[in-house]
Design a protein around this motif. Structure first.
Motif, short mmCIF file in Angstrom:
data_model
loop_
_atom_site.label_atom_id
_atom_site.label_comp_id
_atom_site.label_asym_id
_atom_site.label_seq_id
_atom_site.Cartn_x
_atom_site.Cartn_y
_atom_site.Cartn_z
N THR A 144 0.87 -1.18 0.00
CA THR A 144 0.00 0.00 0.00
C THR A 144 0.90 1.22 0.00
O THR A 144 1.81 1.33 0.82
CB THR A 144 -0.91 0.02 1.24
N GLU A 145 0.63 2.13 -0.93
CA GLU A 145 1.40 3.38 -1.02
C GLU A 145 0.52 4.55 -0.62
O GLU A 145 -0.62 4.66 -1.07
CB GLU A 145 1.91 3.60 -2.45
N LEU A 146 1.07 5.41 0.25
CA LEU A 146 0.37 6.62 0.70
C LEU A 146 1.19 7.83 0.29
O LEU A 146 2.41 7.86 0.47
CB LEU A 146 0.21 6.63 2.22
N SER A 159 5.73 3.68 1.25
CA SER A 159 5.19 2.38 0.85
C SER A 159 5.24 1.42 2.03
O SER A 159 6.22 1.40 2.78
CB SER A 159 5.99 1.82 -0.32
N PHE A 160 4.17 0.64 2.20
CA PHE A 160 4.08 -0.31 3.32
C PHE A 160 3.74 -1.70 2.79
O PHE A 160 2.98 -1.84 1.82
CB PHE A 160 3.01 0.15 4.32
N ASN A 161 4.29 -2.73 3.44
CA ASN A 161 4.03 -4.12 3.03
C ASN A 161 2.67 -4.58 3.56
O ASN A 161 2.56 -5.51 4.37
CB ASN A 161 5.14 -5.04 3.53
N ILE A 162 1.64 -3.91 3.07
CA ILE A 162 0.26 -4.22 3.43
C ILE A 162 -0.52 -4.34 2.13
O ILE A 162 -0.57 -3.39 1.34
CB ILE A 162 -0.35 -3.10 4.31
N GLY A 163 -1.08 -5.50 1.86
CA GLY A 163 -1.81 -5.70 0.61
C GLY A 163 -2.81 -6.82 0.73
O GLY A 163 -2.81 -7.58 1.71
N PRO A 174 2.09 -7.27 12.27
CA PRO A 174 1.37 -6.24 13.01
C PRO A 174 2.12 -4.92 13.07
O PRO A 174 1.52 -3.85 13.00
CB PRO A 174 1.21 -6.85 14.41
N GLU A 175 3.45 -4.99 13.15
CA GLU A 175 4.24 -3.75 13.24
C GLU A 175 4.17 -2.94 11.94
O GLU A 175 4.45 -1.74 11.95
CB GLU A 175 5.69 -4.04 13.60
N GLU A 176 3.81 -3.60 10.83
CA GLU A 176 3.69 -2.86 9.57
C GLU A 176 2.49 -1.91 9.64
O GLU A 176 2.55 -0.78 9.16
CB GLU A 176 3.55 -3.83 8.39
N TYR A 177 1.40 -2.38 10.25
CA TYR A 177 0.26 -1.49 10.48
C TYR A 177 0.64 -0.36 11.42
O TYR A 177 0.25 0.79 11.23
CB TYR A 177 -0.92 -2.28 11.07
N ALA A 182 1.58 5.29 12.32
CA ALA A 182 2.48 6.34 12.82
C ALA A 182 2.79 7.35 11.72
O ALA A 182 2.85 8.57 11.98
CB ALA A 182 3.77 5.71 13.35
N TRP A 183 2.98 6.87 10.50
CA TRP A 183 3.24 7.76 9.37
C TRP A 183 2.04 8.67 9.12
O TRP A 183 2.20 9.88 8.89
CB TRP A 183 3.58 6.95 8.12
N ILE A 184 0.87 8.11 9.18
CA ILE A 184 -0.37 8.90 9.00
C ILE A 184 -0.47 9.98 10.06
O ILE A 184 -0.77 11.14 9.77
CB ILE A 184 -1.60 7.98 9.03
N LYS A 185 -0.19 9.60 11.30
CA LYS A 185 -0.27 10.57 12.40
C LYS A 185 0.73 11.70 12.23
O LYS A 185 0.42 12.87 12.49
CB LYS A 185 -0.03 9.85 13.73
N GLU A 186 1.93 11.37 11.76
CA GLU A 186 2.98 12.38 11.61
C GLU A 186 2.74 13.31 10.42
O GLU A 186 2.94 14.52 10.52
CB GLU A 186 4.34 11.70 11.45
#
Length: 296
Positions: A144-146, A159-163, A174-177, A182-186
């Motif tokens: 998933t790319e934000l 980019s995150f290893n969530i798909g 779980p740490e990927e979420y 954390a990236w969203i919050k920042e």
């Protein structure tokens, strides 16, 4: 002139051939000449065994060989083949690339998550209202790319290893979420009046199911309702009543939950679905390289 894109994803493998309707602009409209999608699902192997197995390799080689023939038949002038999350993670990806090059003549570029996101955005950034701020979310089979977008420019992305395929294989850590939240919050939650842009085959299908036309917004509440409705029915109903491809039917609700998680955390209620993906971005990038070279 014709341009081609091969997109080797974790779920599907796609070929798009398009031609520009105007040849005097950097951002032309495009006419689709050919589109083929094959549900090879490389992520099934990679996210469980870290390698692409013999059966998937055989299917991928046949697919790329068929795409190569279509590129020839349509007299495509320029093309590029890109591979994403599954090939990024596969231990034997270098070997796979060499074998396919030998068998088909097609060179495959394994691109980073950030490069993938940039290519996708290049297909639609110029279509966004400059006065709005957007969070671009692309959910694929493996990643998933934000990206935060202001005034039609990408400010910051990750980019995150969530798909969806990774989730189906129970291979998301779980740490990927935690990293994504954390990236969203920042970077995102402080932005006022934020809107969403969703790309990827699953949210495009949600847009179709919601009756959203090109350039219009889907409400988050509608995405929630559709996801919950799909979760409540079995695979047979998804395929025959909603007319979804079987591989899409297996993961669309998973994708819905990923999008919901992100949009709810950012208080986004309006989601633009431009119906563009990596394949469109590859073609746009090829055109811009050609157009710029012609101008020099």
């Amino acid at each position: 002139m014709k341009f081609g894109a091969i997109d080797i994803g974790s779920n599907g493998v796609r070929l798009l051939i398009s031609r520009p309707l105007q040849e005097d602009t950097l951002k032309p409209e495009w006419k689709k000449v050919e589109f083929t999608r094959l549900p090879i699902r490389l992520g099934d192997d990679v996210f469980s065994t870290k390698e692409i197995g013999k059966k998937k390799l055989d299917l991928l080689t046949k697919a790329v060989k068929a795409f190569s023939l279509l590129l020839d038949i349509y007299n495509v002038d320029f093309y590029r083949a890109c591979a994403t999350s599954a090939m990024r993670d596969a231990k034997n990806s270098d070997k796979i690339v060499k074998l396919i090059k030998k068998e088909t003549g097609i060179s495959i570029d394994i691109i980073t998550g950030n490069a993938e996101s940039k290519l996708i955005m290049n297909a639609f950034l110029h279509l966004l209202p400059k006065t709005e701020t957007f969070l671009h979310v692309d959910v694929g089979g493996g990643s998933t790319e934000l990206t935060l977008i202001q005034e039609n420019k990408a400010l910051v992305g990750k980019s995150f290893n969530i798909g969806t395929v990774r989730a189906r294989e129970n291979k998301i850590k779980p740490e990927e979420y935690d990293k994504m939240h954390a990236w969203i919050k920042e970077h995102v939650t402080w932005v006022p009046k934020l809107k969403g842009v969703g790309t990827g085959g699953n949210i495009h299908k949600f847009g179709e199911l919601a009756g959203v036309t090109q350039g219009n917004y889907m409400k988050l509440q509608k995405l929630v309702e559709l996801t919950e409705d799909i979760e409540a029915i079995d695979l047979h109903e998804r395929v025959y009543h909603l007319k979804l491809n079987p591989d899409r039917a297996e993961v669309i609700d998973v994708a819905g939950r990923i999008y919901m998680d992100i949009f709810e955390r950012t208080n986004i209620t309006d989601i633009l679905t431009p119906y563009h993906g990596l394949k469109d971005g590859i073609i746009q990038d090829l055109w811009e390289r050609f157009y710029t070279k012609q101008k020099d």
